[in-house]
Structures are given as C-alpha cells and as structure tokens.
Scaffold this motif. Structure first.
Motif, PDB file in Angstrom:
ATOM      1  N   THR A 117       0.859  -1.190   0.000  1.00  0.00           N
ATOM      2  CA  THR A 117       0.000   0.000   0.000  1.00  0.00           C
ATOM      3  C   THR A 117       0.887   1.228   0.000  1.00  0.00           C
ATOM      4  N   LEU A 118       0.274   2.331  -0.413  1.00  0.00           N
ATOM      5  CA  LEU A 118       1.024   3.563  -0.510  1.00  0.00           C
ATOM      6  C   LEU A 118       0.091   4.690  -0.082  1.00  0.00           C
ATOM      7  N   GLY A 119       0.501   5.444   0.956  1.00  0.00           N
ATOM      8  CA  GLY A 119      -0.351   6.515   1.457  1.00  0.00           C
ATOM      9  C   GLY A 119      -0.036   7.839   0.804  1.00  0.00           C
ATOM     10  N   ASP A 120      -0.815   8.830   1.132  1.00  0.00           N
ATOM     11  CA  ASP A 120      -0.632  10.141   0.517  1.00  0.00           C
ATOM     12  C   ASP A 120       0.715  10.739   0.925  1.00  0.00           C
ATOM     13  N   GLY A 121       1.409  11.316  -0.047  1.00  0.00           N
ATOM     14  CA  GLY A 121       2.658  12.009   0.230  1.00  0.00           C
ATOM     15  C   GLY A 121       3.805  11.105   0.632  1.00  0.00           C
ATOM     16  N   GLU A 122       3.662   9.825   0.413  1.00  0.00           N
ATOM     17  CA  GLU A 122       4.704   8.894   0.828  1.00  0.00           C
ATOM     18  C   GLU A 122       5.666   8.580  -0.303  1.00  0.00           C
ATOM     19  N   ILE A 123       6.920   8.384   0.067  1.00  0.00           N
ATOM     20  CA  ILE A 123       7.828   7.736  -0.876  1.00  0.00           C
ATOM     21  C   ILE A 123       8.058   6.330  -0.331  1.00  0.00           C
TER      22      ILE A 123
ATOM     23  N   LEU B 231      24.122   5.254 -13.174  1.00  0.00           N
ATOM     24  CA  LEU B 231      24.594   6.636 -13.016  1.00  0.00           C
ATOM     25  C   LEU B 231      25.750   6.678 -12.015  1.00  0.00           C
ATOM     26  N   ALA B 232      26.601   7.692 -12.180  1.00  0.00           N
ATOM     27  CA  ALA B 232      27.685   7.891 -11.224  1.00  0.00           C
ATOM     28  C   ALA B 232      27.065   8.226  -9.868  1.00  0.00           C
ATOM     29  N   PRO B 233      27.708   7.781  -8.737  1.00  0.00           N
ATOM     30  CA  PRO B 233      27.115   7.944  -7.402  1.00  0.00           C
ATOM     31  C   PRO B 233      26.688   9.382  -7.108  1.00  0.00           C
ATOM     32  N   LYS B 234      27.509  10.336  -7.517  1.00  0.00           N
ATOM     33  CA  LYS B 234      27.193  11.716  -7.207  1.00  0.00           C
ATOM     34  C   LYS B 234      25.886  12.134  -7.898  1.00  0.00           C
ATOM     35  N   ILE B 235      25.795  11.771  -9.165  1.00  0.00           N
ATOM     36  CA  ILE B 235      24.594  12.123  -9.928  1.00  0.00           C
ATOM     37  C   ILE B 235      23.385  11.380  -9.381  1.00  0.00           C
ATOM     38  N   ALA B 236      23.608  10.142  -8.973  1.00  0.00           N
ATOM     39  CA  ALA B 236      22.515   9.342  -8.419  1.00  0.00           C
ATOM     40  C   ALA B 236      21.949  10.005  -7.162  1.00  0.00           C
ATOM     41  N   MET B 237      22.836  10.456  -6.307  1.00  0.00           N
ATOM     42  CA  MET B 237      22.391  11.112  -5.076  1.00  0.00           C
ATOM     43  C   MET B 237      21.592  12.371  -5.399  1.00  0.00           C
ATOM     44  N   GLU B 238      22.106  13.119  -6.349  1.00  0.00           N
ATOM     45  CA  GLU B 238      21.432  14.347  -6.767  1.00  0.00           C
ATOM     46  C   GLU B 238      20.019  14.032  -7.240  1.00  0.00           C
ATOM     47  N   LEU B 239      19.918  12.958  -8.011  1.00  0.00           N
ATOM     48  CA  LEU B 239      18.629  12.561  -8.558  1.00  0.00           C
ATOM     49  C   LEU B 239      17.649  12.185  -7.443  1.00  0.00           C
ATOM     50  N   LEU B 240      18.159  11.481  -6.437  1.00  0.00           N
ATOM     51  CA  LEU B 240      17.286  11.069  -5.344  1.00  0.00           C
ATOM     52  C   LEU B 240      16.824  12.284  -4.527  1.00  0.00           C
ATOM     53  N   ARG B 241      17.722  13.263  -4.415  1.00  0.00           N
ATOM     54  CA  ARG B 241      17.313  14.493  -3.724  1.00  0.00           C
ATOM     55  C   ARG B 241      16.177  15.178  -4.488  1.00  0.00           C
ATOM     56  N   VAL B 242      16.279  15.095  -5.820  1.00  0.00           N
ATOM     57  CA  VAL B 242      15.225  15.693  -6.639  1.00  0.00           C
ATOM     58  C   VAL B 242      13.884  15.010  -6.361  1.00  0.00           C
ATOM     59  N   LEU B 243      13.931  13.721  -6.090  1.00  0.00           N
ATOM     60  CA  LEU B 243      12.686  13.003  -5.793  1.00  0.00           C
ATOM     61  C   LEU B 243      11.992  13.600  -4.569  1.00  0.00           C
ATOM     62  N   LEU B 244      12.790  13.895  -3.552  1.00  0.00           N
ATOM     63  CA  LEU B 244      12.206  14.498  -2.349  1.00  0.00           C
ATOM     64  C   LEU B 244      11.576  15.840  -2.703  1.00  0.00           C
ATOM     65  N   LYS B 245      12.275  16.562  -3.584  1.00  0.00           N
ATOM     66  CA  LYS B 245      11.778  17.859  -4.023  1.00  0.00           C
ATOM     67  C   LYS B 245      10.434  17.698  -4.752  1.00  0.00           C
ATOM     68  N   ILE B 246      10.362  16.689  -5.586  1.00  0.00           N
ATOM     69  CA  ILE B 246       9.112  16.436  -6.306  1.00  0.00           C
ATOM     70  C   ILE B 246       7.994  16.141  -5.317  1.00  0.00           C
ATOM     71  N   ARG B 247       8.312  15.320  -4.331  1.00  0.00           N
ATOM     72  CA  ARG B 247       7.312  14.964  -3.349  1.00  0.00           C
ATOM     73  C   ARG B 247       6.835  16.196  -2.604  1.00  0.00           C
ATOM     74  N   ASP B 248       7.789  17.054  -2.250  1.00  0.00           N
ATOM     75  CA  ASP B 248       7.425  18.218  -1.448  1.00  0.00           C
ATOM     76  C   ASP B 248       6.758  19.310  -2.270  1.00  0.00           C
ATOM     77  N   GLU B 249       7.287  19.564  -3.491  1.00  0.00           N
ATOM     78  CA  GLU B 249       6.759  20.675  -4.272  1.00  0.00           C
ATOM     79  C   GLU B 249       5.534  20.285  -5.082  1.00  0.00           C
ATOM     80  N   ALA B 250       5.563  19.072  -5.650  1.00  0.00           N
ATOM     81  CA  ALA B 250       4.445  18.673  -6.496  1.00  0.00           C
ATOM     82  C   ALA B 250       3.442  17.804  -5.748  1.00  0.00           C
ATOM     83  N   LYS B 251       3.790  17.448  -4.530  1.00  0.00           N
ATOM     84  CA  LYS B 251       2.898  16.648  -3.678  1.00  0.00           C
ATOM     85  C   LYS B 251       2.480  15.337  -4.354  1.00  0.00           C
ATOM     86  N   ILE B 252       3.476  14.631  -4.838  1.00  0.00           N
ATOM     87  CA  ILE B 252       3.151  13.377  -5.509  1.00  0.00           C
ATOM     88  C   ILE B 252       3.787  12.216  -4.752  1.00  0.00           C
ATOM     89  N   PRO B 253       2.979  11.256  -4.344  1.00  0.00           N
ATOM     90  CA  PRO B 253       3.555  10.058  -3.733  1.00  0.00           C
ATOM     91  C   PRO B 253       4.265   9.202  -4.780  1.00  0.00           C
TER      92      PRO B 253
END
Lengths: 374, 334, 242
Positions: free
Chosen positions: C25-31, C167-189
């Motif tokens: 299951t997946l709740g609202d605003g969850e990653i 992806l290179a580790p640095k870029i991978a980390m950056e990408l994962l940070r973007v996911l949090l941003k998406i969750r927070d700014e776009a409110k998408i689980p």
C-alpha cells in the motif's frame, strides 16, 4: 480422359519441381529467416542455363550453322527442326545435356546466390527482399530484351529433353525422373537441416546476437543458406525447362515466388514435411485454377470468371498467406525440435526418466519460441 | 507465366529523336534538358510515394510491399471519379487522396494491426505485405479482365500538350509543374504537421519509442490510422498525377515498388532524406538512361536497373542511408 | 484512504510467475521504496501493477477505484505515471517536445504552462536544453527528462523503476534528492524501485524488502536499515562476527 491424364501428369511434375523450390525457400526463410523474394531469379537462371546449353549442343551436333545475325545460332527459325531431329534420335545427347545442365545449374546457382545476396547479408531482411526481387525482374527484362541467352521475346523451344527419344512414353518417364530427383532433394534437405548446420541456421534466425556470441559467423551462415537455396532453385529451373521443352523469359515474372511463399507459409516454415503438404495444396490450386484446364476438364463456368481466373488465383494466394499468418503462423505442420543424434538421445533420456513433466516443459519451450517468432 | 498484362511504356525517358537537331538547341542538350525535366517530374512522384512508405515504416515497423498498390488505386480512383462519374479534375484529386488513404487504413486494420497485436515480427509483416499486395493488385486485374475491360488501361484526359517549349523544342507540360508543386506542398504540410501539431509530434514520438508512447497515454491506434491514411493518400495522389502523364494499368504501381524502396533506403527511412532521395533518383534515372540510350544504345526497358544499381551501391557503401536525418525528427542528431 | 493498494499480486511474464502474492500500500505524500537482491522481482512487481507485465491474479485499487484490468495507457489517464528503467525518453524529439508528449492528455494550454513552470523549477537544467534532441543528453539528464516527462501529465502517483541505474554515485544522489523535491513541491507520492538499498532506505518513508517474489519485511526505511538479519541477507552488508 486424355485431358484428365494430362492434367494429373502435369500436376505431378509441377509438384516435384515446386517441391524443390519450396524446400529451397524453406532453408532460406524457414530455417535461416532470410526472405528471399527473388526466388524466381534463381529458378530462371537454371532454366536459362538448361535451355541455352542444350540448344547449343543440339545445334552443334546437328551441324546446323545458318544462324541469323545478332542472335545465337539456335535462335534461328530452322534451328527448331534441327534440334528436335537430334532429340528424337540421339539418346546420348538427350541424357548428356540433362546431366550437364543439372551440374552446371547447381554450381552457377550457388555462386550467383552468394554474390547477389552479398550486399544485404549483414543487413535487415527487407533489404534482401527488395533487392533480390528487383534483381529477378531486371534479369527477366534483360533476357526478354536480348537474344542471348534464350532468344529474347521469341523464346526458345524444341530443346532436347532427356526422354525425347522415347516418344509419348517420355512424359511419364520424365515425371518419374522429376520425382526421383525431388525425393533425393527432400532427403538431402532433411539431413542438412537436422544437423548442426540446421541448428546454426535457426540460431541465426532466432537471435543473431546470441548466435554471434556463440561464435557463429552470421554472414557466412546466411551465405551458406543462400548458396544451398539458390543451387536448389536453379536445379528446379532446369527441371522446369526440360518439362516445358523450352524457355520463355516472360514466364519468370515474380509470380512463382509468391506461390512458393504461400507453399511454405501454409505448410509450416522450418518443417520440411509441412512444405511437402503445402506445396501439394498450392500446386493443385495453381494448376486447377486455369482457364484452359477448367475448359479441358469440361467444368462449365461463365466466361467472365474464366477471364479472371488466373488473377483470382493470386488473390487467393494473398488471402492464404495472410490468414495463415494471423491464425496459424506455424503452418499446418509446426516446426519441431531438431532431429540430430544428440537431441534424439536427450529426449529419449528425458522421456524414460521423467516421463510427463519434463516433456511437457520441453513442448512448452518450443511453442514459446514459436510464439516469439510469430 | 499465364495471362500477364504487358508493361506500359512507363516513364519512358526522352526518346527524343535526332530529327529535331535542325532547331536552335543541339539535340543532345535538348535531350538532357528533357531528361532532367522528366526526372524532376518522376522524382517528385517517387518522393511522394516513398515518404509514405517511410512514415509507415517508422511508426509501425511495416516494410510495406503493398505500398505501391495504393499508387495504382489512386490512379484508378481518379479515373472513376474524374472520367466515369464526371466529377472533374478536382473531384478526381480528392478521390485519389481519400480512397487510397482509406484503403491503406483498412489494410492495416485487417492485416497489420491484428498481426502486431499478436506480437508478429517485422519479417511476418513483410510476408503479410506481399500477401496484401497480391490481393490488391490481382483483384483489380481480375475486375478489369472480367467486368470492366476499359480498366485494363486508363488515361486521364490530358492537359494542353505543352505550355512552354524550352529552346523551342523541349515541351514543358502542366504535369511537369503539377508534380513538383504537389511534392513541395506535401513536404511543407507534413513538416508543419510534424513540428507544429500535437498529433504530428505524437506520430514522431510513437516512431521514436512506441512502448513509451503508449505508457504516456498517446492513442497509438489513432496514430496508426492517421499514419496509414497519410501514406496511402500520398501514394494515391502520386498515382493520379502519373495517370496524367502516361497511361496506367493495374500493374503500374507494382513497377514503382523498386523506386519507392530505393528512395526510402537511400534516405535512410528519414523524412527529408526520403524526399531528397526520391527526386535525385528520378533525375539520375532519366539522365543516365538518356545518356546510355544515346551512347551505347541501351534499351529504355533497363531503367529499373539504374534504381537497383543505386540501391546496391547504397547498401554496400552506407546501408544506414546516404542522406541521413534522424528518424522523423527533421534534423540531424547533435 | 491509501493512494494505491495492490493486493495479493501474482505476476510475471508469459507463463512464468515471478511475483507470488504480494500486497503493498502507498499513502498520501509517501515515498515507498522496493528493495531486495537482484532478481527478487522488484521491477516486475511495479510493471505488473502498471499492466506492463502480466498480471495473473490480484487487485489494484487506485484512489478507491479498481484499475486492475486497465491497460497502461488507461492507467495513465486515471492519473498514474510510470518511468521505465530504460528507453524512458523519446530520443528523436527535443526536450521540449518530450515534455509536450508527457502532457499529451492535458487539454488545457494554461495547465500545460503551469506544469512546465513547475517542472523547470525542479529541473532547471532542462530549460537550458529545451531545444536539444533528447537523444543527445547525458545519462543523468535523460533520467531527469524521463521524470519530468512523467510529471507533466499531472500524476497523482509516480512509479519509478531504478532511476539511478548506471549513473555515477554523485549524480545518483542528486537525482534522489530531486525526488524528495518532487514529493514536497508537487505533492506526488512515489513508488520507487532502487538497486542501491541503503540510499533508498535512507530517503524513503517506508519500504518493502522483496526476495524471491515475496515480501520478507516491511516498515520504516531506517528500521529496516537497522535490522541486522536483513542487512546481511539482502543488503549485502557483512557484520563482524557473522
């Protein structure tokens, strides 16, 4: 009654000839996945070779030399009489030119097959299809336009056939001969395709990359398939020329290719037994749906239908090809796993030790691959 | 083999005779000019035909050997509407666009789409397209042979013979202007479709990555229908123009098949690549034929050999196409 | 009400079953992260839920609606969104055209502009490359574009299949940070499949550990990280004395 006998004899002879053609297309398309839509090209090469060589030998033996300017000697009008005279009298010439034609056609067919497919063997199948289809047309146009090798527009007739010396019985003898050769070809092709070579062909067809990883030279395997297929098609062309007793360039429009495609698709690609069945069905349709045959057999049909019947036959071929692709892409008799000693031994072991489950799994495996290809 | 319709003297290149040599232009210059003019005419038609093949191939993976039949049906649709039903030339043109377009869509719906849905390979599409071509070509022949014998050879009413004579001897007809004009118009419209409209971009997206297109929510069934319609319509309009130029018969399209494929392969199955290759092939074909005919007396019936030579040269030299532009993206990849 | 509820999913390819009855299951605003060793069926699970792989049995409830039988394009229409692991962009289209295609189902041009601004605020690089062909982008940029494309359709839920693979580790980390941003700014689980378990567990709210096509553990990412038995078994971390 004579008409019926003639019809049956004709069907049987064409069955033998087309069986060789269809088996050759099966090696290329069914086993190796090569859509050689230029089948008629190699068929015609065999016929041109047989026709021109036998005519030339016959006029030479006859001592006929009053050729017309700009044409091969045998294209002159009176050459016909000289040739038929030789054919009726000299058993040696009749049999000799036949044997010679077979050998030369096999060699030339194989060589031309490899050369003409060379530019496309490393490329996608549709490139091979269109370039060989086109080459077949251009060779036909050339043979139709030029007097060499088969007298262009006029066509070549009256060549010595192997049993011309026997008179009327020669027809029966020839049909039997065609069947002996077709049978020989069938067993040879069965052996070849149920061998490691057959496995190589299938591996190239199913997954080029994997085949390459396992050390198969893809271009070479394809070239071999083209060589064998083209040699056999040329052989069929020789048999056709001696059946008709002449060669007409206009006969080699791409239609025989389409018949052969229908035969293999209907019978079952990569299954030689299936091809035997498919060829029989299609040859029967091809020979029967023919205005003169329908007339001769005394079947009353409206003139409009008779005028269109040859065309309708090809519409029917198209329908057969498409329906079979949609509803039974594996053909009437589906592809079977290879029949080589190792495979046979393995399946025996499987069936004795693990009777039901494993064989079931093996079966599913094959049908799986079939699905993937279809 | 049996009952074959003899080949029409299609695009017979300048058999411009030497008797005109008394006029201002030397006969060989006049001959070359005429070959180029005819080349542009035929090349524009090749481009129209081949670009449809390319678009369909890109979007649906079908290397369609039946594509040439839409050309034939375009000519016949135009003939029926313009001549038999007397709808005039415009009516003929509309029919030549719509009927082959619908025919192509039906062809897809009945044959290629069901095969695609059951997961057939491109090789099976190829064989199925041979089957489709047989059905289309020979049903028209059967109809012409039994019911309507006037269909065995058709010709649309000819426009005034020549509107201008280059150097007083090389005739320029309306058809010489019509073919390139339609070619340019089609190119511009398709360019706008592909770059300015959502539908056109979705077509390119489907060509570029069909699985993703589907996941993205693009209606790929609509895209297929539009693609096939455009392909059929372009081939049909080319057949219509051709029927003005020279008589057509049920096998007319079939004789273009090699040229169509040669243009598409030379253009690497790309949009502009195919169009440019089509025009070049038309010019090369006619000029080479004229020169070979005048110098070594080569029969004009060998003209298809030129297309094959070009095709094989392309395959040996650059099998990915000579004029390469990425897919339908209208530009080279950076 | 959970955003997504996938019950007793049995899925796989053709005749072979890979997923043996999984419920998530997946709740609202969850990653939510799906982790586990290679071949544990993480990717197959989300493909099965989305309808890309074959579903043998089970139920998929999205925002209270039963979407089990819908094909992928219909699920997109319903407001789900899927970023495949590979081939996740249109290489022959420009960056801008890729985004337009992502918004294919949006009819309102105003909404499209809104979405575009949001996406460009999350991925500023993409705005600079808007007229470049997508096929000419680097690996990291492609993944960004793939996510941006998925965001354009105003999804209410995003599936991401190994976005950092290759992806290179640095870029991978950056990408994962973007996911949090998406969750927070776009409110998408988000439902995230991730090969690198540690990374995924650290950033996700909850996680499921899969092995052999079954769920063997679930809970908060940090809790799972601290369970020693799992670390050794699935995360490839050896402990002293083990």
């Amino acid at each position: 009654m004579a008409e019926v006998a003639g019809f049956v004899l004709n069907v049987l002879t064409f069955y033998g000839i087309y069986l060789i053609l269809a088996l050759s297309f099966n090696i290329e398309y069914g086993f190796a996945g090569l859509p050689n839509f230029g089948k008629v090209l190699f068929y015609s090469i065999g016929a041109y070779l047989a026709g021109s060589m036998s005519a030339w030998i016959a006029v030479t033996v006859a001592g006929f030399a009053e050729g017309e300017p700009g044409k091969p000697v045998y294209c002159a009008g009176p050459a016909y009489t000289a040739m038929t005279e030789v054919a009726k009298t000299s058993v040696l010439v009749d049999i000799g030119v036949f044997m010679l034609s077979l050998v030369v056609a096999l060699i030339v067919g194989a060589v031309v097959g490899v050369i003409s497919s060379y530019p496309t063997l490393r490329l996608r199948g549709d490139f091979l299809a269109i370039s060989l289809l086109a080459l077949g047309e251009i060779v036909r146009i050339a043979a139709y336009t030029e007097y060499w090798p088969v007298c262009g527009y006029d066509g070549l007739s009256g060549i010595p056939t192997p049993f011309a010396w026997m008179g009327d019985a020669g027809k029966y003898a020839y049909t039997a001969l065609v069947w002996v050769i077709a049978g020989g070809v069938y067993f040879t092709v069965q052996r070849m395709t149920n061998s490691p070579w057959g496995r190589a062909l299938k591996s190239v067809r199913d997954d080029e990359l994997a085949a390459e990883v396992y050390g198969k030279n893809i271009a070479r395997v394809k070239a071999q398939a083209m060589a064998v297929g083209s040699a056999l098609a040329a052989l069929a062309g020789v048999l056709y020329a001696f059946h008709v007793g002449g060669v007409f360039a206009a006969d080699f429009i791409p239609l025989p290719t389409f018949l052969v495609i229908a035969m293999v698709m209907l019978g079952g690609p990569a299954n030689n037994k299936g091809v035997v069945l498919g060829t029989g069905v299609i040859v029967l349709i091809d020979q029967l749906l023919n205005a003169s045959v329908l007339n001769a057999l005394g079947i009353p049909l409206p003139q409009g239908f008779l005028n269109a019947v040859t065309y309708l036959k090809y519409v029917l071929m198209g329908v057969i090809i498409i329906l079979i692709l949609m509803f039974r892409p594996q053909g009437l008799i589906p592809e079977k796993p290879l029949d080589t000693p190792i495979v046979r031994r393995a399946s025996e072991l499987v069936s004795t030790h693990m009777p039901t489950q494993q064989t079931q799994a093996a079966k599913e495996n094959t049908s799986d691959r079939q699905d993937k290809r279809s | 083999m049996r009952g074959r319709i003899s080949r029409s003297s299609s695009w017979e290149s300048s058999t411009l005779a030497r008797e005109v040599s008394t006029v201002e232009l030397p006969w060989y210059i006049a001959g070359i000019i005429r070959a180029i003019l005819d080349g542009i005419l035929m090349g524009s038609l090749f481009a129209l035909m081949a670009v449809g093949l390319t678009i369909v191939y890109r979007v649906t993976q079908v290397a369609n050997f039946a594509h040439a039949e839409y050309v034939t049906y375009g000519a016949y649709a135009a003939y029926v509407f313009a001549v038999t039903l007397e709808f005039g030339m415009i009516g003929g043109a509309v029919a030549a666009l719509v009927i082959p377009g619908i025919l192509a869509v039906v062809n897809d719906e009945l044959v290629f789409k069901p095969l695609w849905r059951r997961g057939s390979t491109p090789l099976h599409f190829l064989v199925a397209s041979i089957g489709s071509g047989l059905i289309l070509r020979y049903s028209l022949l059967a109809f012409a042979a039994s019911v309507a014998t006037e269909f065995l050879k058709i010709r649309l009413p000819v426009f005034p013979k020549a509107i201008y004579q280059i150097g007083g001897i090389v005739p320029v007809t309306y058809v010489h202007l019509l073919a390139p004009a339609v070619g340019v118009a089609a190119t511009v419209l398709l360019h706008l479709l592909f770059t300015r409209t959502k539908l056109g971009k979705a077509m390119r997206a489907t060509a570029s990555n069909p699985t993703l297109a589907r996941i993205t929510g693009i209606n790929i069934f609509l895209i297929r229908r539009v693609t096939w319609f455009i392909g059929g319509a372009l081939a049909g309009i080319a057949g219509y123009i051709y029927a003005y130029y020279t008589p057509a018969n049920p096998e007319t399209g079939w004789f273009f098949l090699l040229w169509i494929f040669a243009a598409a392969i030379m253009g690497g199955f790309t949009f502009y690549g195919t169009i440019i290759s089509g025009i070049l092939l038309g010019i090369i074909g006619n000029v080479t034929m004229f020169i070979a005919n005048q110098t070594v007396g080569l029969s004009t019936s060998y003209q298809p050999a030129i297309a094959l030579v070009v095709l094989v040269a392309v395959l040996l030299w650059r099998p990915e196409g000579v004029i390469r532009l990425q897919s339908l993206s209208l530009r080279t990849r950076a | 009400m959970p955003v997504l509820e996938a019950r007793d999913i049995v899925g796989g390819y053709r005749d072979s079953v890979v997923i043996h009855g999984v419920t998530i299951t997946l709740g609202d605003g969850e990653i939510v992260a799906l982790v586990g060793p290679n071949g544990s069926g993480k990717s197959t699970l989300i493909k099965t839920i989305y309808g890309v792989a074959r579903l043998f049995s089970g139920k998929v409830i999205f925002l209270g609606r039963d979407v089990t039988a819908l094909p992928p394009e219909q699920k997109t229409r319903e407001g789900m969104s899927f970023v495949p692991q590979t081939d996740n962009i249109f290489p022959d289209l420009t960056v801008m055209e890729n985004l337009e295609m992502g918004a294919y189902l949006l009819d309102d041009p105003g909404k499209f502009k809104e979405r575009l601004e949001l996406v460009f605020s999350i991925f500023p690089d993409l705005e600079r490359f808007r007229d470049r062909l997508a096929g000419s982008l680097s690996g990291g940029q492609r993944q960004m574009l793939a996510m941006a494309r998925a965001l354009m359709s105003e999804p209410k839920l995003m599936f991401l299949d190994e976005p950092t693979a290759g992806l290179a580790p640095k870029i991978a980390m950056e990408l994962l940070r973007v996911l949090l941003k998406i969750r927070d700014e776009a409110k998408i689980p988000m439902l995230l499949v991730e090969q690198h378990a540690k990374r995924a567990l650290e950033m996700s709210d909850r996680a499921y550990v899969l092995a052999g096509g079954r769920v063997v553990a679930e809970g908060k990412g940090r809790d799972i990280l601290e369970r020693e038995d799992l670390q050794e078994l699935f995360l490839g971390v050896k402990h002293a004395g083990a």
